[in-house]
Design a protein around this motif. Structure first.
Motif: not given
Length: 383
Positions: A6-14, A48-50, A69-78
């Motif tokens: 599994y892969i972990e994604l660090s929000k603070s590092a991002l 993308l949400p992060l 793929r991005a269109l399915k998860v991004k907010n409308d304002y992006c």
């Protein structure tokens, strides 16, 4: 554990990396997060949400598949921008979904002009200019044709951007070439301006451009690898540290890749381990198997060269990396058992294994190894 790793994604590092690169780019340009190649292996849907939570509202992809793929998860304002492949069959889809895209051939420009008349929204296009990369983009002799098409179809086409791509801004050996590109790009932009064609964005900088040629950031920057915690190359990192621009490495690796010990077995001295005869024990040994192999992104080239972390110790990969598993020598670990955490990329205690260490051993690039991580590996947000 359903999956073998599994892969972990660090929000603070991002967030740390994005804020650092935004500071380097300055306040003027809009900041576009490049998420091509499955967000450099980090996972478009997961990352993308992060990124949005870090204050970014513009994303760059390479293809229609990535845009979907991005269109399915991004907010409308992006905003979403396709920098590469768009079949004529998908131009109408891109326009109707308010996605901007690069145009770099006469054939594509003609198709856009035709299809845009049939849509409810104008086509938001970025004209890519050839300035010295010699890959894609309109050459000087094409510009009159491009300008005429844009003028004739002004009601259906919005010239959102003029852009080009640096041919290796990370390396000092390309210094003259990059400066020639910058000069050529400015002259081309002035030419369009004189024709009454003024785009919203003029852009050419990637991560290396922002770091090494800050004067070229202009109206928008397309930042990729640095967002994920990696320098475009060591040369760029060393130059910034030596020049006193940064006191230490400000970038933090976002991605960690982990698994578990699958089995532990004793092996006598003078026995071959794994397929073939590439590794032979020189003492009574203890070996552990890890259920990750080249079929899961751990390169076969790391056979007898790679390392993983187990119980806060670095242990070597021995024998040939198999399709589904690898073997590691844990003889020097006092205690190791089935289920113990294995770190292929990331930290464990005060030890770490970076993507750079993989690329040094494998004669590859950070980019290449990251993008080989299978999309099927689950990714989880961590602090």
């Amino acid at each position: 554990m359903l999956f073998t790793s599994y892969i972990e994604l660090s929000k603070s590092a991002l967030n740390n990396n994005i804020q650092f690169m935004k500071k380097m780019a300055g306040d003027s340009p809009r900041y576009s997060m490049v998420i091509k190649a499955n967000a450099y292996g980090h996972g478009i849907e997961d990352l993308l949400p992060l990124v949005e939570s870090c204050g970014i509202d513009h994303f760059s992809v390479f293809s229609v598949e990535e845009a979907r793929r991005a269109l399915k998860v991004k907010n409308d304002y992006c905003d979403l921008m396709i920098m590469g492949f768009v079949d004529d069959d998908h131009l109408e889809w891109a326009i109707e979904n308010n996605i901007s895209f690069f145009v770099f051939t006469k054939e594509r420009l003609d198709a856009v002009c035709k299809i845009a008349k049939q849509t409810s929204l104008p086509a938001r296009i970025h004209i890519e200019l050839e300035t010295g990369m010699h890959r894609t983009g309109f050459v000087k002799d094409d510009l009159e044709y491009v300008a005429q098409k844009l003028q004739e179809n002004a009601g259906d086409i919005e010239l959102e951007g003029l852009c080009t791509h640096f041919a290796g801004a990370e390396s000092l050996s390309n210094f003259d070439r990059i400066y020639n590109q910058i000069g050529t790009f400015h002259r081309r932009c002035s030419w369009f301006h004189d024709k009454g064609l003024q785009p919203k964005y003029k852009h050419l900088s990637c991560s290396a451009g922002v770091l090494n040629f800050p004067e070229a950031s202009m109206d928008l920057v397309r930042v990729g690898i640095a967002n994920y915690g990696f320098w475009p190359n060591n040369e760029t990192k060393i130059l910034h540290i030596r020049n006193g621009q940064i006191p230490e490495d400000p970038l933090q690796q976002v991605l960690s890749w982990k698994s578990k010990v699958m089995s532990v077995n004793p092996v006598a001295e003078d026995e071959y381990v794994s397929y073939g005869t590439s590794y032979r024990t020189n003492r009574e040994s203890k070996i552990a198997t890890v259920p990750v192999g080249y079929g899961y992104g751990f390169s076969r080239n790391l056979s007898n060269m790679g390392h993983v972390l187990i119980n806060e110790k670095r242990v070597p990969v021995v024998g040939a990396v198999n399709m589904n598993m690898m073997v590691v020598d844990v003889t020097d670990l006092p205690i190791v058992k089935v289920g113990d955490e294995v770190v292929m990329i990331g930290k464990q205690g005060d030890k770490s294994i970076t993507i750079s260490s993989f690329s040094d051993m494998n004669n590859s690039m950070n980019y290449e190894l990251l993008t080989r991580l299978p999309a099927a590996i689950p990714r989880y947000e961590v602090d």
